[in-house]
Design a protein around this motif. Structure first.
Motif, PDB file in Angstrom:
ATOM      1  N   LEU A   1       4.359  -2.349   1.075  1.00 59.25           N
ATOM      2  CA  LEU A   1       3.827  -0.949   0.984  1.00 59.25           C
ATOM      3  C   LEU A   1       3.172  -0.681   2.443  1.00 59.25           C
ATOM      4  CD1 LEU A   1       2.242  -1.481  -2.512  1.00 59.25           C
ATOM      5  CD2 LEU A   1       3.700   0.423  -1.658  1.00 59.25           C
ATOM      6  N   LYS A   2       2.967  -1.781   3.154  1.00 65.76           N
ATOM      7  CA  LYS A   2       2.387  -2.050   4.399  1.00 65.76           C
ATOM      8  C   LYS A   2       3.332  -1.330   5.241  1.00 65.76           C
ATOM      9  CE  LYS A   2      -0.055  -4.838   7.749  1.00 65.76           C
ATOM     10  NZ  LYS A   2      -0.445  -5.999   7.830  1.00 65.76           N
ATOM     11  N   LEU A   3       4.809  -1.568   5.204  1.00 63.23           N
ATOM     12  CA  LEU A   3       5.727  -1.345   6.031  1.00 63.23           C
ATOM     13  C   LEU A   3       6.017   0.128   5.675  1.00 63.23           C
ATOM     14  CD1 LEU A   3       8.471  -4.192   5.069  1.00 63.23           C
ATOM     15  CD2 LEU A   3       7.127  -3.805   6.967  1.00 63.23           C
ATOM     16  N   ARG A   4       5.500   0.873   4.653  1.00 64.36           N
ATOM     17  CA  ARG A   4       5.560   2.146   4.657  1.00 64.36           C
ATOM     18  C   ARG A   4       4.727   3.032   5.124  1.00 64.36           C
ATOM     19  NH1 ARG A   4       6.494   2.845  -1.876  1.00 64.36           N
ATOM     20  NH2 ARG A   4       5.642   5.023  -1.101  1.00 64.36           N
ATOM     21  N   GLY A   5       3.675   2.290   5.983  1.00 60.70           N
ATOM     22  CA  GLY A   5       2.640   2.863   6.618  1.00 60.70           C
ATOM     23  C   GLY A   5       1.459   2.999   6.038  1.00 60.70           C
TER      24      GLY A   5
ATOM     25  N   ASN B   1      -2.638   6.812   1.723  1.00 63.93           N
ATOM     26  CA  ASN B   1      -2.317   7.516   2.781  1.00 63.93           C
ATOM     27  C   ASN B   1      -3.689   8.038   3.072  1.00 63.93           C
ATOM     28  OD1 ASN B   1      -0.838   8.663   4.778  1.00 63.93           O
ATOM     29  ND2 ASN B   1       0.750   9.171   2.986  1.00 63.93           N
ATOM     30  N   VAL B   2      -4.159   7.681   4.306  1.00 65.29           N
ATOM     31  CA  VAL B   2      -5.765   8.525   4.659  1.00 65.29           C
ATOM     32  C   VAL B   2      -5.491   9.837   5.414  1.00 65.29           C
ATOM     33  CG1 VAL B   2      -7.047   6.593   3.843  1.00 65.29           C
ATOM     34  CG2 VAL B   2      -6.298   6.805   6.061  1.00 65.29           C
ATOM     35  N   PHE B   3      -6.311  10.931   5.304  1.00 68.27           N
ATOM     36  CA  PHE B   3      -6.399  11.898   6.228  1.00 68.27           C
ATOM     37  C   PHE B   3      -7.651  11.941   6.683  1.00 68.27           C
ATOM     38  CE2 PHE B   3      -3.229  12.677   2.953  1.00 68.27           C
ATOM     39  CZ  PHE B   3      -1.856  12.718   3.713  1.00 68.27           C
TER      40      PHE B   3
ATOM     41  N   HIS C   1      -0.345   6.247  -3.767  1.00 65.08           N
ATOM     42  CA  HIS C   1       0.877   6.027  -3.875  1.00 65.08           C
ATOM     43  C   HIS C   1       1.290   4.993  -4.935  1.00 65.08           C
ATOM     44  CE1 HIS C   1       1.917   8.979  -0.941  1.00 65.08           C
ATOM     45  NE2 HIS C   1       0.801   8.730  -0.452  1.00 65.08           N
ATOM     46  N   ALA C   2       0.583   3.800  -4.992  1.00 66.04           N
ATOM     47  CA  ALA C   2       0.597   2.991  -5.911  1.00 66.04           C
ATOM     48  C   ALA C   2      -0.510   2.026  -6.098  1.00 66.04           C
ATOM     49  CB  ALA C   2       1.733   1.821  -5.341  1.00 66.04           C
ATOM     50  N   VAL C   3      -0.388   1.400  -7.579  1.00 64.13           N
ATOM     51  CA  VAL C   3      -1.500   0.485  -7.860  1.00 64.13           C
ATOM     52  C   VAL C   3      -0.922  -0.940  -7.642  1.00 64.13           C
ATOM     53  CG1 VAL C   3      -2.942  -0.158  -9.641  1.00 64.13           C
ATOM     54  CG2 VAL C   3      -2.477   2.339  -9.775  1.00 64.13           C
TER      55      VAL C   3
END
Ligand code: GDP
Ligand code: ZN
Length: 368
Positions: A19-23, A74-76, A85-87
């Protein structure tokens, strides 16, 4: 906020790698208000919701994040908002059977798994040393605590109003072999040094107990300030008056993390088979000594359980509690099986249709 202080470790880092690879970034659920979450992460605290894709894929309530869950977000920062996006896979899970509209299963209603706290290391089972003291209830809570994957620790609160604490502890010891038992007084802020070892930085504990036992008061003691509001209890039964079921994950000044769980009035275990066997090891062992392997422990000759009951070696209350929990388990198991069978039937039906289509096609082409 430091991830390690929030409970992050190699277990979570491992599953987070792709998931880290997805940013995405890791965050931990601190509060939940009907699918609107409060999240702690390295960048601070954010309000968050699950993504549309996540919502679409989620099938059961337990697929959604619960308090204590690690999620990929994903933070804004500009909007102080995040999208989940995922647990991440849970290390431990404390859940209960929640009754849906329609009432209890016995009356045709439905139940579903509800997450009370995820990724906890310790479950503090809180009980009051007052009129509400009830060993049977502790036994029930304990079964669920073992099942969660976390280590249960029994905390007997209100020591200040109990005349014979030692006797109470011995009573609890009988139903909770090999479990640490401590007495404290939140009113006098006394005895908490003993439970400090479970509240080291990055370690998560859930507080479990009926309302009125002093969970809020205990959290305030651990915080060293009266941050949370307590409720007065009725004198007659020591029960809390209408405690709101607001829950949150709290980081203590000592670095430990605590999660309060709602007072579980109608507490039902969700998947307690293993917990049950462990808790009632003595009874299961006795049953092995019955003459018949399928002994129903009613009128069968050579029944070890019946003779233990007659000889006073097995407490009738404990046995009754065991039967009750077992019945509940069996009921849940059949429901699960029914679900499984229906799923298989659907899958078979689909395959059959595909097969039929293929045969027709081949036939039409004159190949068979
Ligand atoms: P919760 O519902 O489990 O969160 O319980 P609370 O913390 O709101 O406490 C319920 C009631 O028990 C309140 O009236 C508290 O003042 C009282 N209480 C909590 N801890 C103690 C204690 O150690 N001793 C005594 N005597 N009363 C306590
Ligand atoms: Zn028997």
């Amino acid at each position: 906020m430091n991830l390690i202080d929030l409970g992050w470790n190699d277990f979570f880092a491992g599953s987070f790698a792709p998931l880290k690879l997805r940013g995405l970034k890791p965050g931990r659920i601190a509060e939940e208000h009907r699918e609107l979450y409060e999240i702690f992460c390295e960048d601070g605290q954010f309000k968050a919701e699950v993504s549309g894709k996540f919502r679409f894929a989620a099938q059961a309530r337990a697929d959604f994040p619960g308090i204590g869950d690690w999620v990929a977000i994903n933070v804004f920062p500009g909007e102080a908002k995040a999208i989940i996006h995922a647990v991440l896979p849970r290390k431990s899970l404390f859940s209960r059977r929640a009754v849906l509209a329609g009432g209890m299963p016995e009356t045709g209603g439905k139940t579903e798994e509800q997450i009370l706290a995820a990724n906890i290391d310790t479950v503090f089972l809180i009980s009051g040393l007052d009129n509400d003291f009830n060993v049977r209830r502790i036994e029930r809570y304990l079964s669920a605590a073992w099942e969660s994957g976390a280590t249960p620790v029994i905390v007997l609160n209100k020591a200040d109003i109990c005349d014979d604490i030692e006797a109470r502890i011995r009573e609890v010891e009988r139903v909770a072999p090999a479990v640490d038992i401590f007495s404290v007084s939140a009113a006098k802020n006394d005895g908490f040094a003993n439970i400090q070892k479970y509240l080291q930085p990055g370690r998560t504990a859930a507080l479990l107990g009926s309302s009125g036992v002093g969970k809020t008061s205990i959290i305030n003691c651990l915080l060293g300030e009266n941050r949370l509001k307590t409720t007065e209890v009725r004198k007659d039964d020591s029960r809390g008056r209408h405690t709101t079921t607001h829950r949150e994950m709290i980081i203590l000044p000592t670095g430990g993390i605590v999660i309060d769980t709602p007072g579980l009035r109608s507490f039902k275990v969700w998947d307690g088979e293993e917990g049950l066997a462990r808790l009632f090891e003595d009874i299961e062992e006795l049953a092995l000594r019955c003459r018949f392997t399928d002994c129903g422990h009613t009128d069968e000759p050579g029944c070890a359980i019946k003779s233990a009951l007659t000889d006073g070696l097995l407490d009738p209350g404990r046995y009754e509690n065991y039967q009750k929990l077992q019945k509940e388990q069996r009921f849940l198991a059949t429901r699960k099986n029914q679900k499984e069978v229906r799923k298989q039937q659907r899958a078979m039906g689909k395959k059959f249709k595909q097969y039929h289509k293929m045969m027709t096609r081949l036939r039409n082409k004159g190949l068979i």
